[in-house]
Design an enzyme around this catalytic site. Sequence first.
Site, short mmCIF file in Angstrom:
data_model
loop_
_atom_site.label_atom_id
_atom_site.label_comp_id
_atom_site.label_asym_id
_atom_site.label_seq_id
_atom_site.Cartn_x
_atom_site.Cartn_y
_atom_site.Cartn_z
N GLY A 199 -1.38 -30.46 47.26
CA GLY A 199 -2.53 -31.27 47.70
C GLY A 199 -2.95 -30.96 49.11
O GLY A 199 -2.55 -29.94 49.68
N ASN A 200 -3.79 -31.81 49.68
CA ASN A 200 -4.22 -31.63 51.07
C ASN A 200 -4.42 -33.01 51.70
O ASN A 200 -4.24 -34.03 51.06
CB ASN A 200 -5.48 -30.76 51.14
CG ASN A 200 -6.64 -31.41 50.42
OD1 ASN A 200 -7.13 -32.46 50.83
ND2 ASN A 200 -7.07 -30.80 49.31
#
Length: 410
Positions: free
Chosen positions: A210-211
């Site tokens: 993810g980020n």
Amino acid sequence: MDGSLAGRRIVLGVCGGIAAYKAVEVCRRLIDAGAHVVPVLTKGATRFVGTVTFSALASEPAQTELFGAADPIPHTRLGQSADLVLVAPATARVIGCYAHGISNDLLTNTLLATRAPVLLAPAMHTEMWEHPSVRDNVALLSRRGVHLVGPAEGRLAGGDVGAGRLADPADIALAAARVLAGVTRDLVGLTVLVTAGGTREPIDPVRFVGNRSSGKQGHAIADEAAARGARVVLVTTVERPVAPKVEVIRVATAAEMESAVLARAADADVVVMAAAVADFRPKAVAPEKIKKDEGLPEIVLEPTPDILAALGRAKRPGQTLVGFAAETTDVAANAAGKLRRKGLDLIVANDVSAPQAGFEHDTNHVVVLDADGVATDVPLMDKRGVARAVLDAVLARRGRTTREERDERE
Ligand code: PMT
């Protein structure tokens, strides 16, 4: 222009900068659109352009003096009777005085004496525009609801090139019309599709790639577009409050975002991709939690679909496509490359390594680049203010495109 300027009383403040000569064109455009224009020139402005030029064009003679004029209190009359105070060009001095309540000439007194909306069109050298004190003053004024148009990037006095060039007079007149039309009305009739948040690409049932995107910027754009009267569809990965009229589609992965966006894009007049879509995802998703004691897993990645590039290929006439570019190096060049490659109208270059900007912060600092090379610096401000500037750029772009199409027809 939609008639919002007709019959409206505009105080046109002109400050002392080389761009003062372009204020003559701004004045002419306002007059042509039916506005009643009262020019107020600072002493500095008169060193670049004579009062006679403005007096000849405007609805009333140009004024320069706080004291000694026939009217003993010209600033209160000007401020109280204005529908709009427009300052073009706005110099660092006048912006600073206005931000800090300092009144030392007719224009700064008028700015403090008015309850009308104020629109500033800054113009100055890049070093001055980028100076932290100017940035802070502009951010402060923007938080107080002062409207901004430009500055653009381009050729400056002395042959330098950079940010700080006065916005195009046509765009200034358009911005004045929009302010007078009321900011809640200028997106009525448009459908705006916005994406927000970061996608999560599963590794196994408990882990993901993810980020750090919080969705704050994308949600602010959706809220602002809805407040301005657009029909808004928000495709988001995050659970955040959003304006009641916004239609929300919740997704998690890049593939889910792709199908939601592509299903709704054909209906959208404007698409703003503010989401941080993963560029890579695990090629295979483990059906069960990967056990630590089975040794270090090897995770093979594959590229995700580029949603924005697909939108660029499918773009229909009249649609405005806006991308974001989250960068940490060569921000402008990388963003311009993405704008070109993905076939966009606008890209919002976001230096996510800058202080208080980018992921998770409540504030942001961006540069909006358009496909014709026009660049608009949006100084550090809250994400709703950035949303406002991005949507202003969308409207300016749509206005410019319409003008070009009309000119081509004529
Ligand atoms: O959410 P916040 O915490 O408020 O933070 C805001 C933000 C930093 C996420 C936002 O301002 C921002 O910069 N969003 C874009 C992030 C990004 O993915 O940038 P990029 O340079 O990797 O992608 C360029 C553009 O292509 C983006 O519009 C992106 O949505 C789009 N893209 C990227 C990859 C992909 N597979 N498909 C896409 O459509």
